[in-house]
Design an enzyme around this catalytic site. Structure first.
Site, PDB file in Angstrom:
ATOM      1  N   HIS A  53     -43.260 -53.970  -2.938  1.00  0.00           N
ATOM      2  CA  HIS A  53     -42.611 -54.695  -4.029  1.00  0.00           C
ATOM      3  C   HIS A  53     -41.207 -54.134  -4.268  1.00  0.00           C
ATOM      4  O   HIS A  53     -40.230 -54.789  -3.939  1.00  0.00           O
ATOM      5  CB  HIS A  53     -43.423 -54.678  -5.327  1.00  0.00           C
ATOM      6  N   ASP A  91     -50.531 -59.762  -0.352  1.00  0.00           N
ATOM      7  CA  ASP A  91     -50.978 -59.095  -1.568  1.00  0.00           C
ATOM      8  C   ASP A  91     -52.224 -59.743  -2.163  1.00  0.00           C
ATOM      9  O   ASP A  91     -53.326 -59.532  -1.695  1.00  0.00           O
ATOM     10  CB  ASP A  91     -49.824 -59.067  -2.571  1.00  0.00           C
TER      11      ASP A  91
END
Length: 448
Positions: free
Chosen positions: A257, A308
Site C-alpha cells: 500500500h 489484497d
C-alpha cells in the site's frame, strides 16, 4: 519459445519460422504477472460488505466484519476458497501469487496440535491443485495496536510470533503435500511477512530479519491515515520514517500500500531499494486513498500489483483502476505515460513496471519472457469483443482500457498449460467445493 526440462524458458527468439511439431499460439503472447499481495480467505467476503446500516462505514468497520468471517473458516474451507480464488487469478492474468498468510490458528485461537502449519498447508494444496505459482508469506501478528500488548479476542486466529512464523516457513518449505488430487506445478517459494508496525513489536522485526535468509519480507504500511496518526502518536515518526530508521529495509522488502507517503519517504524508499505493492481495487473499495503514482515512477521504485481483499481478481482491472484514480485526482488523461522517454502507452509502461516489480516481490531473479525465467505466458483472446478490429500495435492499450470480457484464451505456467481455450481442468469441482464452503460459512453466520 522453447521450454526446458526445468520448466524455464530455454530459448526466446523473434522473427523465426515455426519448427516442425511446434505449438502455434492462437493469439499474441504476454508474460504472466505476479499478484504480489493476496489474503485468500477474504475471497469468501468479496461482494458481501457493500451495505451500510450505520452512520459511518470505513476501513475499520469493514475490518471488524471481516474478522467475523475469518473466525468461521476451517482448513478444508480455506483450501476450497483459495483454489477458487487462484483459478480466477490465473484467468485474470496472474501466474504467481504472494499469499500474505495470517489466518494461522484454530477458531478458538489455539495452535493446531497435530500441525501448527495446517492452514498454511491448505494454501499450498490449493495452489498446487490449480497449478499457479505460490510465494507463501507466513505473517507475524502479535498485538492489536501500538498501545496494546496483546491481540483483540476477535483476532485470536492471527496470533503468531517471529519464532512461530519461522517454524511455519521451515515446515512448509520443500514439503510434499499428501493427497492424490494435486497437479504437478511450479516449485513453491517461501518468504516472510510482518502484518504492520502497529501489529508487531520492534523485537519481532529484528528476529524476523535475522531469520529471513535473504527471502522476501513484506509488510502492510501507511495504508490508512489513522494508521499514520497512530504511529506518530506512539513513536514520533510516520510509519515509513520509522521503518527506514529502525529496520534498514533493502531490496528484500516490499511495502504493501504505502498510500500515505510523503515525498521524502518516497525518496527514502528509492534509496534503500525496497519495492512497493499497490492494490488499487482494495484501496478504492476500502476508501484508503490514492497513491502518488507519478512520484513512485519518477524515482524508479519497484512497483507491483496485488488483489489484497479479492474485490477484483483481474490484473487488467487493477491497472485500469490505478490509472483512473490518477486521472480523477489530477483531471488529466494518460497520466502514467511518458512520451518524453519513449513510453507513450500508459498500459505498456505500467505493465512493464509491475511485471518486473512483481518478479522481485515474489523472490525471482528472472521473470518474464526471457531465457532462464519460468516458462509462463498468457495468450490474448483477440476474439474478445473489445479487441475486434483493434490494430495489433494497440492490443495492450485496448486490453487495459476497453474491458474485454475474457481477455486471456490460454495460460502457461512452468511450461504446463493450465488453461486452454478458456477451459481449465477441475474448474467444476473447484467451484462446487467453493459453493459448499460459502454455504457452510454463511449459514453459520445467519444462525449466529
Amino acid at each position: 519459445m522453447r521450454v526446458g526440462d526445468d520448466g524455464n524458458w530455454a530459448a526466446v527468439q523473434t522473427e523465426v519460422r515455426a519448427a516442425p511439431g511446434a505449438t502455434l499460439l492462437e493469439g499474441p503472447a504476454l508474460p504472466g504477472l505476479v499478484n504480489a499481495h493476496s489474503h485468500a480467505f477474504q475471497r469468501a467476503f468479496s461482494g458481501l460488505a457493500e451495505r451500510r446500516n450505520v452512520d459511518q462505514d470505513d476501513f475499520w468497520s469493514w475490518r471488524d466484519r471481516m474478522y467475523r468471517v475469518a473466525l468461521r473458516i476451517t482448513a478444508e474451507q480455506q483450501r476450497a476458497i483459495a483454489a477458487q480464488l487462484y483459478l480466477e487469478l490465473v484467468r485474470g492474468g496472474y501466474t504467481q501469487v504472494c499469499e500474505f498468510h495470517y489466518l494461522h490458528n484454530a477458531s478458538d485461537g489455539s495452535v493446531y496440535a497435530d500441525d501448527p502449519a495446517r492452514m498454511a498447508r491448505a494454501i499450498v494444496a490449493a495452489a498446487r491443485e490449480v497449478g499457479i505459482g505460490l510465494t507463501l508469506l507466513p505473517t507475524v501478528y502479535e498485538r492489536a495496536g501500538f498501545s496494546q500488548s496483546t491481540l483483540r479476542e476477535d483476532q485470536r486466529r492471527f496470533r503468531a510470533s517471529a519464532e512461530t512464523v519461522l517454524a511455519i516457513r521451515d515446515a512448509v518449505r520443500g514439503s510434499a503435500d499428501e493427497g492424490t488430487d494435486l497437479v504437478s506445478g511450479p516449485a513453491m517459494h517461501v518468504g516472510l511477512a510482518l502484518h504492520s508496525l502497529r501489529a508487531v513489536t520492534p523485537i519481532a522485526i529484528d528476529r524476523l530479519i535475522a531469520g529471513s535468509d535473504g527471502a522476501p519480507i513484506h509488510i502492510h504500511i501507511a495504508e490508512q491515515a489513522q494508521e499514520v496518526d497512530d504511529c506518530l502518536s506512539a513513536t514520533g515518526l510516520r510509519p515509513i520514517e520509522w521503518l527506514c530508521r529502525h529496520a534498514s529495509p533493502d531490496r528484500r522488502w516490499q511495502l504493501v500500500h504505502a498510500t500515505h507517503s510523503t515525498p521524502g519517504e518516497i525518496e527514502a524508499i528509492a534509496r534503500c531499494g525496497a519495492g512497493v505493492v499497490l492494490c488499487p481495487s482494495t484501496e478504492a473499495n476500502l476508501g484508503d486513498g490514492v497513491t502518488d503514482l507519478l512520484a513512485w515512477l519518477k524515482h524508479g521504485v519497484s512497483l507491483s500489483l496485488g488483489t489484497d481483499s479479492q474485490i477484483t481478481r483481474s490484473a487488467l482491472e487493477e491497472l485500469r483502476l490505478l490509472e483512473y484514480a490518477q486521472r480523477l485526482t489530477k483531471r488529466a488523461r494518460c497520466v502514467a505515460a511518458a512520451p518524453q522517454s519513449g513510453e507513450p502507452s500508459t498500459a505498456e509502461r505500467l505493465w512493464s513496471r509491475v511485471l518486473h516489480g512483481g518478479g522481485r516481490a515474489a523472490g525471482f531473479l528472472l521473470w518474464g519472457l526471457q531465457v532462464g525465467a519460468r516458462a509462463d505466458l498468457l495468450v490474448v483472446d483477440t476474439a474478445s469483443p473489445a479487441l475486434l478490429g483493434v490494430p495489433a500495435s494497440h492490443t495492450l492499450d485496448a486490453l487495459a482500457f476497453s474491458s474485454p470480457i475474457r481477455p486471456f484464451r490460454d495460460t502457461l505456467i512452468a511450461g504446463r498449460w493450465v488453461t486452454r481455450n478458456h477451459h481449465t481442468d477441475r474448474a467444476a469441482s473447484i467451484a462446487g467445493r467453493f459453493v459448499d464452503a460459502m454455504q457452510q460459512i454463511w449459514q453459520e453466520a445467519a444462525s449466529a
